[in-house]
Design a protein around this motif. Structure first.
Motif, mmCIF file in Angstrom:
data_model
loop_
_atom_site.group_PDB
_atom_site.id
_atom_site.type_symbol
_atom_site.label_atom_id
_atom_site.label_comp_id
_atom_site.label_asym_id
_atom_site.label_seq_id
_atom_site.Cartn_x
_atom_site.Cartn_y
_atom_site.Cartn_z
ATOM 1 N N LYS A 183 49.691 42.253 -15.542
ATOM 2 C CA LYS A 183 50.314 43.069 -14.519
ATOM 3 C C LYS A 183 49.260 43.658 -13.576
ATOM 4 O O LYS A 183 49.468 43.737 -12.354
ATOM 5 C CB LYS A 183 51.126 44.185 -15.175
ATOM 6 N N PHE A 184 48.145 44.057 -14.146
ATOM 7 C CA PHE A 184 47.059 44.603 -13.327
ATOM 8 C C PHE A 184 46.533 43.547 -12.363
ATOM 9 O O PHE A 184 46.258 43.840 -11.183
ATOM 10 C CB PHE A 184 45.949 45.105 -14.246
ATOM 11 N N LEU A 185 46.424 42.311 -12.837
ATOM 12 C CA LEU A 185 45.965 41.220 -11.973
ATOM 13 C C LEU A 185 46.954 40.957 -10.852
ATOM 14 O O LEU A 185 46.553 40.679 -9.705
ATOM 15 C CB LEU A 185 45.753 39.956 -12.798
ATOM 16 N N LEU A 186 48.245 41.016 -11.175
ATOM 17 C CA LEU A 186 49.264 40.813 -10.140
ATOM 18 C C LEU A 186 49.187 41.926 -9.081
ATOM 19 O O LEU A 186 49.333 41.662 -7.884
ATOM 20 C CB LEU A 186 50.656 40.794 -10.780
ATOM 21 N N TYR A 239 45.120 33.705 -17.385
ATOM 22 C CA TYR A 239 46.367 34.381 -17.010
ATOM 23 C C TYR A 239 47.107 33.610 -15.929
ATOM 24 O O TYR A 239 48.337 33.651 -15.861
ATOM 25 C CB TYR A 239 46.054 35.796 -16.529
ATOM 26 N N LYS A 240 46.369 32.911 -15.092
ATOM 27 C CA LYS A 240 47.017 32.107 -14.055
ATOM 28 C C LYS A 240 47.881 31.011 -14.676
ATOM 29 O O LYS A 240 48.954 30.671 -14.169
ATOM 30 C CB LYS A 240 45.958 31.503 -13.145
ATOM 31 N N GLN A 246 41.737 41.652 -4.067
ATOM 32 C CA GLN A 246 42.234 40.304 -4.353
ATOM 33 C C GLN A 246 41.141 39.459 -5.005
ATOM 34 O O GLN A 246 41.386 38.717 -5.961
ATOM 35 C CB GLN A 246 42.719 39.645 -3.064
ATOM 36 N N LEU A 247 39.935 39.613 -4.485
ATOM 37 C CA LEU A 247 38.814 38.882 -5.069
ATOM 38 C C LEU A 247 38.512 39.383 -6.483
ATOM 39 O O LEU A 247 38.152 38.590 -7.368
ATOM 40 C CB LEU A 247 37.582 39.045 -4.184
ATOM 41 N N LEU A 248 38.682 40.665 -6.742
ATOM 42 C CA LEU A 248 38.492 41.205 -8.081
ATOM 43 C C LEU A 248 39.487 40.601 -9.047
ATOM 44 O O LEU A 248 39.142 40.298 -10.210
ATOM 45 C CB LEU A 248 38.648 42.737 -8.044
ATOM 46 N N SER A 249 40.708 40.359 -8.600
ATOM 47 C CA SER A 249 41.705 39.707 -9.452
ATOM 48 C C SER A 249 41.249 38.319 -9.862
ATOM 49 O O SER A 249 41.412 37.897 -11.015
ATOM 50 C CB SER A 249 43.045 39.635 -8.704
ATOM 51 N N VAL A 250 40.647 37.597 -8.930
ATOM 52 C CA VAL A 250 40.147 36.251 -9.238
ATOM 53 C C VAL A 250 38.991 36.324 -10.233
ATOM 54 O O VAL A 250 38.911 35.532 -11.182
ATOM 55 C CB VAL A 250 39.712 35.537 -7.937
ATOM 56 N N ARG A 251 38.118 37.289 -10.073
ATOM 57 C CA ARG A 251 36.963 37.395 -10.961
ATOM 58 C C ARG A 251 37.366 37.818 -12.377
ATOM 59 O O ARG A 251 36.773 37.369 -13.357
ATOM 60 C CB ARG A 251 35.953 38.398 -10.395
ATOM 61 N N ASP A 282 51.283 32.655 -15.785
ATOM 62 C CA ASP A 282 52.188 33.238 -14.791
ATOM 63 C C ASP A 282 51.954 32.542 -13.465
ATOM 64 O O ASP A 282 50.855 32.606 -12.900
ATOM 65 C CB ASP A 282 51.925 34.749 -14.658
ATOM 66 N N ASN A 283 52.990 31.864 -12.955
ATOM 67 C CA ASN A 283 52.832 31.096 -11.723
ATOM 68 C C ASN A 283 52.664 32.000 -10.493
ATOM 69 O O ASN A 283 52.307 31.534 -9.411
ATOM 70 C CB ASN A 283 54.019 30.155 -11.522
ATOM 71 N N ARG A 284 52.939 33.282 -10.659
ATOM 72 C CA ARG A 284 52.714 34.192 -9.534
ATOM 73 C C ARG A 284 51.234 34.363 -9.223
ATOM 74 O O ARG A 284 50.856 34.831 -8.149
ATOM 75 C CB ARG A 284 53.337 35.566 -9.831
#
Length: 823
Positions: A770-773, A796-797, A784-789, A800-802
Motif C-alpha cells: 500500500k505504501f508503494l502504491l 510487489y509489482k 515515484q522513483l522511491l517506490s521503484v527503488r 499487484d498489477n497497479r
C-alpha cells in the motif's frame, strides 16, 4: 458716451445734490444720487414727449441771462449730437432744478419715508433696466405714476418695488458665500441655500441666484467637513489636511472680501453701475471650481487618517487639469509632511514617532528578544499610502527594523546610523515633501533610501556571520538534529538503548544528559566548537501510559539572541523532523540487532535443524525490512536534507539582509519537511510509514522471544547431550519422558511461532504494498522513483498489477537529474 464722460456726468450730478442737501447727510446723498443717475439713464417716455423738447428748452432759456442763454444753446446742440436718448427728461430735470429750493423739494423730492430706502436699480442677465420718468412725472411727482410700459405709477414704488432688487440679491449671495443667511437666501437642511418663498424674483434672476448660491453650499460642505475632522485626537496628518484646506479657504475668503469691497465701493462712491448677477457669475467661476474640488476631497477623506488620508488625496492628483493638479499638490504637500518626517526618523534612527497610529509602520511594544524581528514591527496595509509600493514599504520596514535589531538584539551601538541623518538633512531643497509622494525610482530620495537599506542590512549580516557565527550554529543543527553526524548518532543510540528501553515515567534528564556528554567525548563531535557543544541538549516529552523512553526522547539545540531570531521560530519543526529521523534510525538499529543476533545464534542452532526454517524466514523478513529502512533513511538524509542544505548554503552566501537569511532558512526547513514526509501533503504517507514500522517492532519482540526459547531448548539438550531425533514413545525412562515432552512442546511452539511469523510477514507486505502504491501515485516524481527503488526486485509489482505501469522515461530522467544534481 464713454466711461470718462459718464464719470464726468456722475460727478456733476453729485455736486448738484450736495449743494441742495448739504454734506452732512451722506446716506441721503447716496440715495438721491442713485435715483438721479437712474433717471438720467432711462429711455422710457421719449417718443410721447419728443415734440415738447423745444418748448422745454425755450422755457429754460427764458430763465437765463443772454450770455447764459447762448451757452445753453451750444450745450443743447452738443446734447442732440450725443448718444443720450432721454434728452427730454434731462431738460425737464434741469428746469425743475432752477426752481427755488423749498419749492423744488416740495414738488420734486417729496419722497415717502426715507426709512424705506431708495430701491436699487435692478438688472437681468447683465442688462441694466432702470425706472424711468417722463417730464410730466418729474413736474408732478406726487400725482403721477408710470409702469415699465410707460403707464403712470406711484413714484414711491421706485424705492419700494414689489420685486427684490438685484443689489439685494447680490448682497445676499455674498453672504451665502460665507455660509451666512441673508434677506432672501435661507439655509436648508442639506447645508444649501433656498430662496425665501415670500420673495418676488423673476425667473431669470431666480435661476442665476440658485446657480450662484451653490458656491455657498460647497463652502458649507468644506467647512463642516473640516470641523468634523478637527480635534485633539485627529492626528498630525488630519490636522495638516485641515490646515491646508483652511489656507485654500483663506484665498477664497479674500476673494469674497474683494467682491464685498466692490459692492461697497459701488454704493459709497455712487457709481453709475453697481455689481450685477452677471458680473458675480463671471467672478465666481474659478472659486467655484476650486470649492467643487475641495468639497470632493473633503468628502473622500471623511473618517480617514494617516496614510489612508494621504492616499485619498493622492487619488485626485491623477487629473488632466493643471489647476486641479496644482491644488491637489498643495494639499498633498501639507498632508504628507508629517508622514515624511516620520519616514525620515524611521529610516535614519529607527525611531517610530507615531503617537496617533498614522504611519504605515506599526510597532507592538510587548514583543522583544527572538520575536522582535518577526512580530514587533509590521507594515500596516490600511495606512500604506497608495504612492508607495509594497516593495518600497518592505525596504522601509527593513531599514528601521535593522537599526533596532542591531541596537536591541545585537547590542551594536556603532554610530553608523548618524550618517543617514546627515544625508537626509543636507538640504531642504534636495529633500522636500514633494519627492516623498513622487517616489521616482531613479530619484535621489529613493536612491538614498535604498542605500540606507543596503547599509543597515549589510551590517546585520556581518554581525550575524562574523560575531555570532551563524554558519557554525546552522551546521550544528544539521549535524545533531538532522542526524548529519552519523557516527555520533549511532554511538549515542547504542549508549541510550538500555536507558530508553525503560518506561518513560522512570527517566531522569540528568542521566540522559550525562550519556550525551559521554557520546560527544567518544566521537568526532568533540572537535566541534565549544559553543555548539554547549547548546546541544536533551529533552523529554511529558510521559504517557505504556510509552518507553524511545517515545519521549529528543535532542534539542538551544539558541538565543540574534541566532534565535532565525532558528527559534523553527524549533518545533526541527523537533518533528528529529522524531521522524530518530524513528527511522531506531528501526535500523532494531533490524541491525535482529540481524546480529540471528547471525550469532546460527552457529549455536546448527545442531537443531527444526529451527533453521524459522531462522531463514526471520532472515528473509529482516532483509526486506532492512532494505526499506535503508532506502527511507537514504531518501531522508541524502536526497532531501543534503540537497536542500546545498541550496541553502548557496543562498546564505548570496544573502544581503536578515530577511534574505530568514527566507532562505524557512525555504530550507520547508524542503526538509516535505522531503521527510512531514508537510501537509505528505501526512497520509507518513502515517502509513509509521504503520510499516510497527511490524519491525513486532518482529523484534517475536525474535527475542524465539531466541530466548530456542536458547533454552538448546541448553537443555546440551545438558542431556541429546541432539538425536526424538525418542520413541516406547521408552519409559523418566528423563527421557521429560525430554520427549519438552521437545514436543518446543515443536508445538515452533509451529505456532511459524504461523505468527507468516502472519507478521503478510501484514508487513500488505502495508509495504500500500505504501508503494501511495508513492507511485504521488505527484512528486522523487516519491515515484522511491517506490521503484523500494521494489527493486519487482516482487510487489508481480503481486499487484497497479504497480506494473512504470514511470515514464521523462519522469525517470527528471528524477535522475534531480538526484545526481543534488550529489
Amino acid at each position: 458716451m464713454n466711461a470718462t464722460e459718464a464719470e464726468t456726468i456722475a460727478d456733476q450730478v453729485q455736486n448738484m445734490i450736495v449743494s441742495l442737501c448739504g454734506e452732512q447727510k451722506p446716506e441721503l446723498i447716496r440715495r438721491f444720487m442713485r435715483f438721479s443717475l437712474g433717471l438720467l439713464s432711462s429711455a422710457h417716455g421719449i417718443e410721447t414727449l419728443r415734440e415738447d423738447e423745444v418748448t422745454v428748452a425755450t422755457c429754460i432759456r427764458s430763465k437765463l441771462s443772454e450770455r447764459d442763454a447762448v451757452e445753453f444753446d451750444k450745450l443743447h446742440s452738443d446734447l442732440k449730437d450725443g448718444p443720450l436718448k432721454n434728452r427730454m427728461s434731462i431738460l425737464i430735470f434741469l428746469l425743475n432744478m432752477g426752481q427755488p429750493a423749498e419749492q423744488m423739494k416740495d414738488r420734486i423730492f417729496s419722497f415717502p419715508d426715507m426709512r424705506l430706502g431708495l430701491s436699487p436699480i435692478a438688472s437681468t442677465s447683465g442688462q441694466t433696466s432702470q425706472t424711468s420718468c417722463s417730464p410730466a412725472q418729474v413736474v408732478s411727482v406726487n400725482t403721477t405714476e408710470t409702469s415699465s410700459r410707460g403707464l403712470l405709477v406711484n413714484p414711491s414704488k421706485i424705492f419700494n418695488e414689489e420685486c427684490v432688487s438685484e443689489d439685494v440679491l447680490v448682497q445676499d449671495l455674498i453672504y451665502s458665500f460665507q455660509s451666512v443667511e441673508g434677506k432672501v437666501l435661507k439655509l436648508d437642511s442639506s447645508y444649501g441655500f433656498q430662496i425665501d418663498s415670500a420673495a418676488k424674483i423673476n425667473r431669470s434672476q431666480r435661476q442665476a441666484v440658485s446657480r450662484l448660491s451653490e458656491l455657498g453650499y460647497l463652502h458649507n460642505i468644506v467647512r463642516r467637513g473640516l470641523e468634523r475632522m478637527s480635534g485633539a485626537n485627529a492626528g498630525r496628518v488630519a490636522n495638516s489636511f485641515v490646515a491646508a484646506l483652511h489656507k485654500e479657504l483663506s484665498e477664497y475668503y479674500r476673494f469674497v472680501a474683494v467682491m464685498q469691497e466692490e459692492v461697497n465701493r459701488s454704493q459709497n462712491q455712487m457709481v453709475m453701475y453697481g455689481v450685477t448677477l452677471s458680473q458675480l457669475h463671471y467672478w465666481t467661476c474659478d472659486p467655484f471650481e476650486t470649492l467643487k474640488w475641495l468639497a470632493s476631497i473633503v468628502r473622500a477623506c471623511q473618517g480617514l487618517k494617516g496614510g489612508a488620508l494621504a492616499s485619498a488625496v493622492y487619488n485626485f492628483s491623477c487629473h488632466g487639469d493643471a489647476n486641479v493638479k496644482n491644488l491637489v499638490k498643495r494639499i498633498l504637500e501639507s498632508v504628507c509632511n508629517p508622514l515624511y518626517n516620520m519616514l525620515m526618523k524611521w529610516i535614519a534612527d529607527g525611531e517610530l514617532d507615531d503617537p496617533y497610529k498614522e504611519f504605515f509602520i506599526q510597532a507592538c511594544a510587548d514583543v522583544s528578544g527572538d520575536r522582535m524581528w518577526h512580530d514587533k514591527y509590521q507594515v500596516k496595509s490600511s495606512m500604506l499610502p497608495s504612492f508607495i509600493s509594497k516593495a518600497q514599504a518592505k525596504k522601509i520596514l527593513g531599514t528601521g527594523k535593522s537599526i533596532n535589531f542591531l541596537r536591541e538584539v545585537c547590542k551594536d551601538f556603532t554610530p553608523w546610523q548618524g550618517r543617514h541623518a546627515d544625508m537626509f538633512g543636507d538640504s531642504d531643497e534636495e529633500y522636500n515633501v514633494e519627492v516623498f509622494f513622487d517616489m521616482d525610482p531613479d530619484g535621489r530620495l529613493q536612491t538614498t533610501m535604498d542605500t540606507a537599506y543596503k547599509e543597515t542590512s549589510t551590517r546585520v549580516v556581518e554581525i550575524l556571520t562574523k560575531q555570532y557565527h551563524l554558519m557554525e550554529h546552522l551546521q550544528g543543527i544539521k549535524s545533531y538534529l538532522l542526524l548529519g553526524q552519523g557516527h555520533f548518532i549511532q554511538h549515542l543510540m547504542h549508549l541510550l538503548g538500555p536507558e530508553l528501553a525503560k518506561p518513560s515515567n522512570s527517566l531522569y534528564p540528568h542521566n540522559i544528559s550525562s550519556i550525551l556528554d559521554t557520546a560527544i567525548r567518544a566521537t568526532s563531535a568533540k572537535l566541534d566548537d565549544l559553543d555548539v557543544q554547549r547548546r546541544l541538549d536533551v529533552r523529554l516529552l511529558d510521559p504517557s501510559e505504556n510509552e518507553t523512553g524511545w517515545d519521549v526522547f529528543y535532542l534539542d539545540y538551544n539558541v538565543d539572541g540574534p541566532i534565535g531570531t532565525i532558528l527559534e521560530p523553527c524549533r518545533q519543526t526541527y523537533q518533528t523532523v528529529f522524531f521522524a529521523l530518530w524513528r527511522a534510525k531506531r528501526m535500523e538499529s532494531i533490524l541491525s540487532g535482529i540481524w546480529k543476533r540471528q547471525t550469532t545464534s546460527a552457529k549455536m542452532f546448527r545442531r537443531m535443524p527444526e529451527v533453521l526454517p524459522i531462522q531463514n524466514h526471520i532472515h528473509l523478513i529482516t532483509s526486506s525490512m532492512v532494505h526499506l529502512v535503508h532506502q527511507m533513511l537514504y531518501y531522508f538524509l541524502f536526497e532531501v536534507i543534503e540537497c536542500s542544505w546545498d541550496t541553502f548554503a548557496k543562498q546564505l552566501v548570496q544573502a544581503t539582509s536578515l530577511d534574505d537569511i530568514i527566507a532562505a532558512h524557512n525555504h530550507f526547513v520547508d524542503s526538509v519537511r516535505h522531503g521527510t514526509l512531514l508537510d501537509e501533503k505528505s501526512q497520509k504517507l507518513m502515517d502509513h510509514l509509521r504503520s510499516v514500522y510497527y511490524p519491525i517492532q513486532d518482529l523484534q519482540n517475536h525474535e527475542e522471544t524465539f531466541l530466548a526459547r530456542a536458547t533454552q531448548e538448546y541448553e537443555a539438550r546440551l545438558k542431556t547431550d541429546d541432539f538425536a531425533q526424538p525418542k520413541k514413545s516406547g521408552r519409559t525412562n523418566k528423563k527421557d519422558q521429560e525430554a520427549v515432552e519438552r521437545e514436543a512442546a518446543f515443536s508445538k511452539y515452533l509451529n505456532t511461532f511459524s504461523r505468527q511469523l507468516k502472519l507478521l510477514s503478510r501484514t508487513y507486505q500488505d502495508r509495504v504494498k500500500k505504501f508503494l502504491l501511495m508513492l507511485a501515485s504521488a505527484e512528486d516524481v522523487s516519491l515515484q522513483l522511491l517506490s521503484v527503488r523500494l521494489d527493486f526486485n519487482e516482487y510487489y509489482k508481480s503481486q499487484d498489477n497497479r504497480l506494473v505501469a512504470p514511470l515514464t522515461y521523462q519522469h525517470r530522467r527528471q528524477s535522475d537529474q534531480t538526484f545526481f544534481g543534488c550529489k
